[in-house]
Design an enzyme around this catalytic site. Structure first.
Site, PDB file in Angstrom:
ATOM      1  N   LYS A  47     -23.254 -14.151 -16.129  1.00  0.00           N
ATOM      2  CA  LYS A  47     -23.790 -15.501 -16.429  1.00  0.00           C
ATOM      3  C   LYS A  47     -25.301 -15.325 -17.128  1.00  0.00           C
ATOM      4  CE  LYS A  47     -23.638 -16.958 -12.362  1.00  0.00           C
ATOM      5  NZ  LYS A  47     -22.868 -15.935 -11.711  1.00  0.00           N
ATOM      6  N   THR A  48     -26.147 -14.509 -16.536  1.00  0.00           N
ATOM      7  CA  THR A  48     -27.351 -14.155 -16.978  1.00  0.00           C
ATOM      8  C   THR A  48     -27.360 -13.563 -18.283  1.00  0.00           C
ATOM      9  OG1 THR A  48     -28.295 -13.998 -14.529  1.00  0.00           O
ATOM     10  CG2 THR A  48     -29.628 -13.096 -16.489  1.00  0.00           C
ATOM     11  N   ASP A 233     -30.829 -20.708 -15.913  1.00  0.00           N
ATOM     12  CA  ASP A 233     -29.958 -19.550 -15.143  1.00  0.00           C
ATOM     13  C   ASP A 233     -30.331 -20.339 -13.575  1.00  0.00           C
ATOM     14  OD1 ASP A 233     -28.669 -17.640 -14.436  1.00  0.00           O
ATOM     15  OD2 ASP A 233     -30.262 -16.245 -14.863  1.00  0.00           O
ATOM     16  N   GLU A 234     -29.139 -19.871 -12.890  1.00  0.00           N
ATOM     17  CA  GLU A 234     -29.227 -20.210 -11.504  1.00  0.00           C
ATOM     18  C   GLU A 234     -29.265 -21.732 -11.314  1.00  0.00           C
ATOM     19  OE1 GLU A 234     -28.727 -17.754  -9.147  1.00  0.00           O
ATOM     20  OE2 GLU A 234     -29.655 -16.124 -10.173  1.00  0.00           O
ATOM     21  N   GLN A 264     -23.176 -19.457  -4.749  1.00  0.00           N
ATOM     22  CA  GLN A 264     -24.538 -18.750  -4.284  1.00  0.00           C
ATOM     23  C   GLN A 264     -25.636 -19.859  -4.565  1.00  0.00           C
ATOM     24  OE1 GLN A 264     -25.194 -15.135  -6.591  1.00  0.00           O
ATOM     25  NE2 GLN A 264     -23.556 -15.670  -7.924  1.00  0.00           N
ATOM     26  N   ARG A 616     -24.631  -8.335  -4.422  1.00  0.00           N
ATOM     27  CA  ARG A 616     -25.939  -7.515  -5.104  1.00  0.00           C
ATOM     28  C   ARG A 616     -25.428  -6.012  -5.398  1.00  0.00           C
ATOM     29  NH1 ARG A 616     -27.123 -10.955  -7.567  1.00  0.00           N
ATOM     30  NH2 ARG A 616     -25.318 -12.004  -6.477  1.00  0.00           N
TER      31      ARG A 616
HETATM   32  P1  ATP Z   1     -25.415 -13.312 -10.455  1.00  0.00           P
HETATM   33  O1  ATP Z   1     -24.402 -14.493 -10.204  1.00  0.00           O
HETATM   34  O2  ATP Z   1     -25.619 -12.315  -9.478  1.00  0.00           O
HETATM   35  O3  ATP Z   1     -26.635 -13.846 -11.132  1.00  0.00           O
HETATM   36  P2  ATP Z   1     -24.303 -12.777 -13.040  1.00  0.00           P
HETATM   37  O4  ATP Z   1     -23.289 -13.570 -13.351  1.00  0.00           O
HETATM   38  O5  ATP Z   1     -25.648 -13.335 -13.775  1.00  0.00           O
HETATM   39  O6  ATP Z   1     -24.708 -12.360 -11.660  1.00  0.00           O
HETATM   40  P3  ATP Z   1     -25.240 -10.382 -14.664  1.00  0.00           P
HETATM   41  O7  ATP Z   1     -26.277 -10.238 -13.803  1.00  0.00           O
HETATM   42  O8  ATP Z   1     -25.503 -11.246 -15.994  1.00  0.00           O
HETATM   43  O9  ATP Z   1     -24.187 -11.535 -13.862  1.00  0.00           O
HETATM   44  O10 ATP Z   1     -24.276  -9.254 -14.759  1.00  0.00           O
HETATM   45  C1  ATP Z   1     -23.968  -8.333 -14.104  1.00  0.00           C
HETATM   46  C2  ATP Z   1     -23.902  -7.132 -14.490  1.00  0.00           C
HETATM   47  O11 ATP Z   1     -22.888  -6.953 -15.269  1.00  0.00           O
HETATM   48  C3  ATP Z   1     -25.077  -6.792 -15.303  1.00  0.00           C
HETATM   49  O12 ATP Z   1     -25.366  -5.450 -15.231  1.00  0.00           O
HETATM   50  C4  ATP Z   1     -24.436  -6.817 -16.582  1.00  0.00           C
HETATM   51  O13 ATP Z   1     -25.251  -6.039 -17.721  1.00  0.00           O
HETATM   52  C5  ATP Z   1     -23.173  -6.370 -16.643  1.00  0.00           C
HETATM   53  N1  ATP Z   1     -22.201  -7.011 -17.519  1.00  0.00           N
HETATM   54  C6  ATP Z   1     -22.004  -8.537 -17.575  1.00  0.00           C
HETATM   55  N2  ATP Z   1     -21.135  -8.566 -18.698  1.00  0.00           N
HETATM   56  C7  ATP Z   1     -20.781  -7.304 -19.331  1.00  0.00           C
HETATM   57  C8  ATP Z   1     -19.945  -6.944 -20.113  1.00  0.00           C
HETATM   58  N3  ATP Z   1     -19.115  -7.565 -20.823  1.00  0.00           N
HETATM   59  N4  ATP Z   1     -19.969  -5.661 -20.375  1.00  0.00           N
HETATM   60  C9  ATP Z   1     -20.587  -4.665 -19.722  1.00  0.00           C
HETATM   61  N5  ATP Z   1     -21.276  -4.968 -18.643  1.00  0.00           N
HETATM   62  C10 ATP Z   1     -21.597  -6.340 -18.454  1.00  0.00           C
HETATM   63 MG    MG Z   2     -27.390 -13.899 -13.066  1.00  0.00          MG
END
Ligand code: ATP
Ligand code: MG
Length: 734
Positions: A47-48, A233-234, A264, A616
């Site tokens: 997402k981020t 975000d969030e 979350q 995490r």
């Molecule tokens: P949270 O819910 O904990 O905030 P999130 O959904 O925001 O998580 P991110 O932090 O954006 O998730 O991504 C999680 C990890 O996966 C990061 O290290 C990110 O760089 C990696 N990642 C996400 N998408 C890809 C992708 N398509 N290819 C490779 N790595 C990825």
């Molecule tokens: Mg995130």
């Protein structure tokens, strides 16, 4: 295509490097057409990352000037990181974009338009402590006794109203009783004091900006026009005011792009409304709703385990989350005897991790309540491993701990001026600034300590009768305490002082999560005192030695953010972050889930917090619980957290602390690393006589554990029964 005054961004460029590192669903989200969008997806699904890439995509692919984009993140650190990533994607430094926390962004707006917001140009931000002081003043002016009207409770109430965008003037009147009417009065007077003095508290920053937008058409339209794209975000943790502000701000272009995960949502206790996710589709009809289902962060094992835990919640929006990554190693579950055993285990694991060539900051120790950091800090200091308490203070730097130590210090040294100053009016006992001024002046003139100055002023009747009564009340209290605690053990003494000083009651009367944290910290201090084992210095008494050790630990100071050090933080602070190695400690009923949630039967937010914690971890997740824990001078036996039972057994490798049921030591943990040095019992036998540096001679009556976990129970002729860790106790057989 927009290009207002920002040459360079108006030319669409090759954007393959922005879209290529994404999967199909992520790409669809990044390149979503304009209009409102909600990306609803589980932890670690990107997402981020999507948010970051979308910003780069808008700039590079659509020529949108960064100046026209506003992005919100949960912390300033997250904003800095995101800024760096966007810059990399844009392959150029960029300026003009508004990226920050809600508070940071709203503050910026107020600074730009103080007058329109009804504030003086030099308005001042007050933190939570200042806010409390102001509320105290309001209570005093209204002649309300703090005992009946606990200031922190008032503070909590005021902030709740502000977070829900309720002004005192708009509160329903008439139905409430005297209590409620008075609460409204306190709120109204507080608003007035702040307004008159140009003071703005944290909740006010948000509410004031919302009102500015609601009431001032010209300003509203300027920003509505400027921010063509708003990204959040969030989103699951936005509160009412934040959501309303987003609605107003995006009303013109309707380009509101939010990402979040209902599983979350962990700030309900602070006014966050997960319902905002549900309202989004209603408030923005025709919104694009997108889902991401592939997790990139964690191993299959960690992900399945986290999914299994969160599946026990009802009322979820529901998601599938899967990974192509490897299964990884099982989740390690350590069953410790006590919290010290737990801390030693965790730190031993960390050492082994570092020895294997990993960075220290790739490992995080997470806990439910901040008080838990103490035992880990102690062990990390002892083993000389740099660490940082993230998003909070180190244990001995926390205000309530410093207050407690000030009382203890006065017991051992009445002439400690900073201790005197710190607690002479804490809890409030009517010793105001004026009296303090007189005491200080007297001390300066006569070259005596403040304690001594106080005593002389009392004798000379050099202060008002009211102040005199209050001051002699305080001095009598300290002397009485010294008398009552003479001969008590350090733990008992500390517990007694916290009670008699009124500090315990003071914090217990306050409301809210923060106040609960303070009480827990105080209780932890009692445990620290109880378990304090002195180092050499025989010339000192126990209390002075304890105070010195606390001062030394506080004096170490935080490691710098950039230093490579182990990260300690609460589960709440860990939101949005990721670490190759994660420990979640204190997995016990009453701790996590915490007591309050058990009493109120509201376990779902706790379970979400557990889900946040587990997700995490990237490579290895270690969870631990202590069977026995010192709490307020008593040893409690705690059942394991229900969340552990919710993890399917096949994903768990149980490691029992040696000594229980004859189970073997956790050797498996050190696969690839060096096994711990085996201190063991080192010649000590059951029934034999041993000598301890402090406790003298005694008989060994119990033994358990092995290696570094070997403990003995010794009955000392003078000091009574004690459990001691062989590797620390330096026992000599005699
Ligand atoms: P949270 O819910 O904990 O905030 P999130 O959904 O925001 O998580 P991110 O932090 O954006 O998730 O991504 C999680 C990890 O996966 C990061 O290290 C990110 O760089 C990696 N990642 C996400 N998408 C890809 C992708 N398509 N290819 C490779 N790595 C990825
Ligand atoms: Mg995130």
């Amino acid at each position: 295509m927009y290009a207002i005054g920002f040459p360079g961004y108006n030319q669409p460029m090759d954007i393959s490097h922005i879209l290529d590192p994404l999967n199909k669903a992520q790409r669809a989200a990044v390149a979503a057409p304009s209009g409102p969008s909600l990306v609803l997806a589980g932890a670690g699904s990107g997402k981020t990352r999507v948010l970051t890439h979308r910003i780069a995509y808008l700039v590079r692919g659509h020529g949108i000037s960064p100046h026209m984009i506003l992005g919100t993140t949960f912390t300033n650190k997250a904003a800095r990181e995101m800024h760096g990533r966007i810059e990399t994607l844009l392959q150029a430094p960029f300026h003009g974009m508004w990226l920050g926390t809600f508070h940071g962004l709203c503050h910026r707006i107020l600074r730009l338009h103080p007058e329109a917001a009804g504030l003086p140009e030099n308005f001042e931000i007050v933190d939570s402590d200042d806010q409390l002081r102001l509320i105290r003043r309001v209570l005093k002016n209204l002649d309300l006794d703090e005992k009946d009207w606990p200031p922190r409770q008032m503070q909590w109430m005021i902030n709740q109203h502000k977070d829900a965008s309720r002004r005192s003037a708009r509160l329903p009147s008439g139905h409430g009783g005297i209590w409620e009417k008075m609460l409204h009065r306190v709120y109204a007077d507080y608003e007035e004091v702040c307004q008159k003095s140009g003071l703005v508290d944290f909740a006010e920053i948000l509410l004031r900006t919302l009102e500015l937008f609601q009431n001032n058409q010209a300003i509203r339209e300027t920003y509505q026009q400027r921010f063509q794209h708003i990204l959040v975000d969030e989103f699951q943790d936005t509160n009412t005011v934040q959501y309303q502000w987003l609605q107003v701000l995006s009303a013109r272009h309707r380009n509101l792009f939010v990402v979040g995960d209902d599983d979350q949502s962990i700030y309900g206790w602070r006014g966050a409304k997960v319902e905002n996710i549900l309202s989004f589709e209603k408030d923005f009809p025709g919104a694009n709703v997108l889902r991401l289902e592939q997790n990139y962060r964690s191993t299959g094992t960690i992900l399945t385990a986290a999914n299994a835990v969160i599946a026990h919640n009802s009322g979820r929006l529901g998601k599938n989350l899967w990974t192509k990554g490897s299964e990884g190693s099982p989740i390690r579950l350590y069953d410790a005897h006590t919290e010290d055993d737990e801390a030693r285990f965790v730190v031993e694991q960390l050492r082994s991790w570092i020895r294997q060539g990993h960075r220290r900051d790739e490992a995080a120790v997470l806990y439910r309540s901040n008080a838990q950091s103490r035992v880990f800090e102690q062990e990390l200091v002892r083993q000389d491993i740099p660490y940082r308490v993230y998003g909070g203070l180190r244990f001995y730097e926390r205000a309530e701990i410093k207050n407690a130590l000030a009382y203890l210090r006065l017991l051992s040294n009445r002439d400690s001026n900073h201790s005197f100053e710190r607690v002479v009016n804490l809890p409030a006992r009517g010793i105001g600034d004026k009296t303090m001024g007189i005491i200080l002046e007297h001390a300066r003139l006569k070259q005596v300590s403040m304690w001594q100055a106080g005593a002389e002023l009392i004798a000379e009747r050099g202060i008002s009768p009211r102040a005199l009564a209050a001051l002699s009340g305080f001095q009598n209290l300290i002397m009485q305490m010294a008398e009552d605690t003479a001969g008590l053990g350090l733990g008992e003494l500390t517990g007694h002082v916290l009670k008699q000083s009124g500090l315990f009651a003071h914090h217990k009367n306050e409301r809210g999560e923060l106040a609960r944290g303070r009480v827990e910290n105080l209780q932890e201090l009692v445990s620290a005192a109880e378990n304090f084992v002195r180092e050499e210095n025989e010339t000192q008494d126990d209390l002075s030695a304890f105070l010195d050790s606390a001062a030394l630990q506080a004096g170490e100071g935080q490691s710098e953010e950039w230093e490579d050090c182990v990260q300690l933080m609460s589960l709440h602070s860990a939101k949005g972050l990721e670490f190759p190695l994660v420990f979640i400690c204190g997995m016990e009923e009453g701790r996590f889930p915490n007591q309050k949630s058990l009493e109120e039967g509201s376990l779902e937010e706790e379970r979400r917090l557990c889900y946040v914690g587990m997700t995490r971890a990237m490579q290895q997740l270690v969870m631990s619980r202590a069977r026995r824990r010192w709490q307020y001078g008593q040893s409690h036996v705690n059942p394991a957290s229900r969340f552990l039972a919710e993890i399917p057994g096949e994903y768990v490798e149980r490691i029992r602390s040696p000594g229980w049921d004859g189970a073997e030591s956790g050797e498996v943990l050190f696969r690839g690393g060096t096994p711990p040095q085996t201190a063991g019992f080192d010649g000590i036998r059951l029934g034999h006589q041993v000598r301890h540096r402090k406790f003298g001679a005694g008989t060994v009556v119990g033994m358990e554990g092995q290696g570094i976990h070997a403990r003995v129970q010794v009955h000392f002729a003078d000091a009574g029964m004690k459990w001691l860790i062989c590797s620390y106790a330096n026992l000599e057989p005699i």
